[in-house]
Design a protein around this motif. Structure first.
Motif, short mmCIF file in Angstrom:
data_model
loop_
_atom_site.label_atom_id
_atom_site.label_comp_id
_atom_site.label_asym_id
_atom_site.label_seq_id
_atom_site.Cartn_x
_atom_site.Cartn_y
_atom_site.Cartn_z
N VAL A 22 9.20 5.63 10.30
CA VAL A 22 8.16 5.27 9.31
C VAL A 22 6.75 5.60 9.80
CG1 VAL A 22 9.54 3.42 8.27
CG2 VAL A 22 7.92 2.86 10.10
N ALA A 23 6.62 6.06 11.04
CA ALA A 23 5.28 6.28 11.63
C ALA A 23 4.43 7.18 10.73
CB ALA A 23 5.42 6.89 13.02
N GLY A 24 3.26 6.68 10.38
CA GLY A 24 2.29 7.49 9.64
C GLY A 24 2.60 7.69 8.17
N LEU A 25 3.59 6.99 7.63
CA LEU A 25 3.89 7.17 6.19
C LEU A 25 2.82 6.49 5.35
CD1 LEU A 25 7.77 6.55 5.92
CD2 LEU A 25 6.55 8.74 6.02
N PRO A 41 13.73 3.32 -2.30
CA PRO A 41 12.64 3.94 -1.55
C PRO A 41 12.54 3.35 -0.13
CG PRO A 41 11.76 2.38 -3.17
CD PRO A 41 13.25 2.31 -3.26
N ILE A 42 11.86 4.05 0.75
CA ILE A 42 11.74 3.61 2.15
C ILE A 42 11.16 2.19 2.24
CG2 ILE A 42 10.47 4.00 4.30
CD1 ILE A 42 10.93 6.99 3.94
N GLY A 43 10.13 1.93 1.45
CA GLY A 43 9.49 0.62 1.52
C GLY A 43 10.47 -0.51 1.23
N LYS A 96 3.14 -3.16 -0.74
CA LYS A 96 1.73 -3.42 -0.40
C LYS A 96 1.18 -2.26 0.42
CE LYS A 96 1.25 -7.07 -2.70
NZ LYS A 96 0.47 -6.99 -3.93
N ASP A 97 1.25 -2.37 1.72
CA ASP A 97 0.79 -1.26 2.56
C ASP A 97 1.58 -1.30 3.86
OD1 ASP A 97 -0.37 -3.31 4.18
OD2 ASP A 97 -2.06 -3.34 2.78
N PHE A 98 1.40 -0.27 4.66
CA PHE A 98 2.15 -0.11 5.90
C PHE A 98 2.02 -1.34 6.79
CE2 PHE A 98 2.82 1.40 10.21
CZ PHE A 98 3.92 2.24 10.08
N GLU A 99 0.81 -1.87 6.92
CA GLU A 99 0.56 -2.98 7.83
C GLU A 99 1.31 -4.24 7.38
OE1 GLU A 99 -1.82 -0.91 6.71
OE2 GLU A 99 -1.95 0.14 8.64
N LEU A 164 13.78 14.29 3.85
CA LEU A 164 13.76 14.83 2.49
C LEU A 164 12.33 15.07 2.01
CD1 LEU A 164 16.28 12.90 0.17
CD2 LEU A 164 16.21 15.35 0.63
N MET A 165 11.44 14.14 2.35
CA MET A 165 10.06 14.25 1.87
C MET A 165 9.22 15.22 2.69
SD MET A 165 9.06 10.39 0.66
CE MET A 165 9.30 9.59 2.23
N ARG A 166 9.47 15.23 3.98
CA ARG A 166 8.57 15.99 4.86
C ARG A 166 9.22 17.24 5.46
NH1 ARG A 166 4.34 12.36 8.25
NH2 ARG A 166 3.50 11.19 6.51
#
Lengths: 171, 175
Positions: A22-25, A41-43, A96-99, A164-166
């Motif tokens: 998940v780094a930097g997503l 989804p990943i989240g 929400k967000d990564f954090e 898949l995404m990157r």
């Protein structure tokens, strides 16, 4: 090596794999459904594997979930019990967000270490009643096995979705 | 419950998951790629079993079933025991094709069946035995090597399950 230590090292390596995947997503990538409408989804996957682990680990310790104890429901903007997510509504989950997402994960990972570190082989055989009606009681060891399998498989899915995404070669 | 039982539990769960994910899957779906540079279900199951077979053979100190039981023939591949799929190119991934999931599950099942008695014979102290691979610091132990198999195999099993949902649509696992 004690069984508890072996277990802890394994799940911590799974956690490291998750952090790499998940780094930097971006928040958009956490919400993205590259496998189409209704897919996870990943989240959501991160949240789900964390919630499952939270419930099992704190259940073993006999303490309230981290979700409840630390007010994560509010941080994720959920009132009361989270809804039951299915293909029809998984897109409504808000990471929400990564954090925030990884903050909840980090707290549950810490709690896991605290609970598992002190287990010895006889603790692993202790039976625990299920919180789900109609489910049989299981040993601590069996519950730990379920979490490990659940978490590792979802981490693999997250890694695949990142690819898949990157594109390949990200790891 | 001892450490070896945790490992046995983990590997058994992964095998059950593969059986669920591959039940009644066509050979077309097995080799389908969501995008050109991704891994197919067939490649993933082949690869995870190759990794398992290879590490187990090292631990036991015997040949891989890939070679000794000629599983390579069932996959129409060379008996090259160094080929576990790691580092495969897009073309190599696409080349892994099987007529049915039977060959994939058959290979996974025999490797697991070889693992169970090995694990049942391990004592806690055996898990701490170091493996002489000086390229790693600290040296891996029997326990950490088996954990590596679970981490690799479990992640790929999760990917196989996800791909089934990807191709077949929602709710396949509710059936």
């Amino acid at each position: 090596m004690k069984a508890g230590d072996l277990y802890l090292e394994t799940i911590q390596r799974s956690d490291d794999a998750l952090r790499r995947a998940v780094a930097g997503l971006s928040t958009d990538e956490l919400r993205n459904q590259p496998a189409g409408a209704g897919s996870n989804p990943i989240g959501w996957l991160v949240w789900h594997l964390t919630r499952t682990r939270d419930s099992f680990v704190t259940g073993m310790a006999g303490t309230p979930t981290i979700w409840e104890a630390d007010g994560w429901g509010e941080k994720f903007g959920m009132q009361g019990e989270p809804p039951r997510f299915a293909p029809e509504n998984v897109n409504t989950f808000d990471p929400k967000d990564f954090e925030t997402l990884m903050g909840y994960f980090h707290s549950v990972a810490e709690k896991t270490a605290e609970v598992v570190r002190d287990l010895d082989e006889s603790d692993l055989d202790r039976m625990i009643e299920s919180t789900m009606p109609g489910r049989p009681p299981r040993s601590v060891g069996a519950r730990l096995g379920i979490i490990l399998d659940d978490n590792i498989q979802h981490v693999g899915q997250i890694a695949y979705l990142r690819g898949l995404m990157r594109g390949h070669g990200w790891f | 419950m001892e450490g070896a039982e945790i490992l046995k539990d983990g590997l058994t769960r992964i095998n059950r998951s593969l059986h669920r994910s591959l039940a009644d899957v066509s050979s077309e779906m097995l080799s389908k790629l969501p995008t050109p540079d991704t891994n197919s279900m067939a490649w993933l199951v082949w690869h995870l079993t190759r990794v398992h077979d290879s590490h187990l053979a090292d631990l036991i100190g015997g040949p891989e079933l890939w070679v000794s039981e000629k599983w390579h023939e069932k996959f129409n591949m060379d008996p090259d025991d160094s080929n576990t799929g790691t580092g495969h190119t897009t073309e190599q991934v696409a080349a892994i094709k099987v007529d049915s999931s039977d060959v994939l599950l058959g290979y996974a099942d025999v490797v697991l069946a070889r693992t169970i008695p090995y694990l049942e014979g391990l004592k806690s102290a055996d898990l701490d035995a170091e493996i002489n691979e000086p390229q790693w610091d600290p040296l891996p132990t029997v326990g950490t090597r088996l954990m590596s198999v679970i981490l690799d195999n479990g992640q790929h099993a999760g990917q196989v399950a996800y791909l089934r949902g990807y191709f077949e649509g929602l709710g396949w696992q509710r059936v």
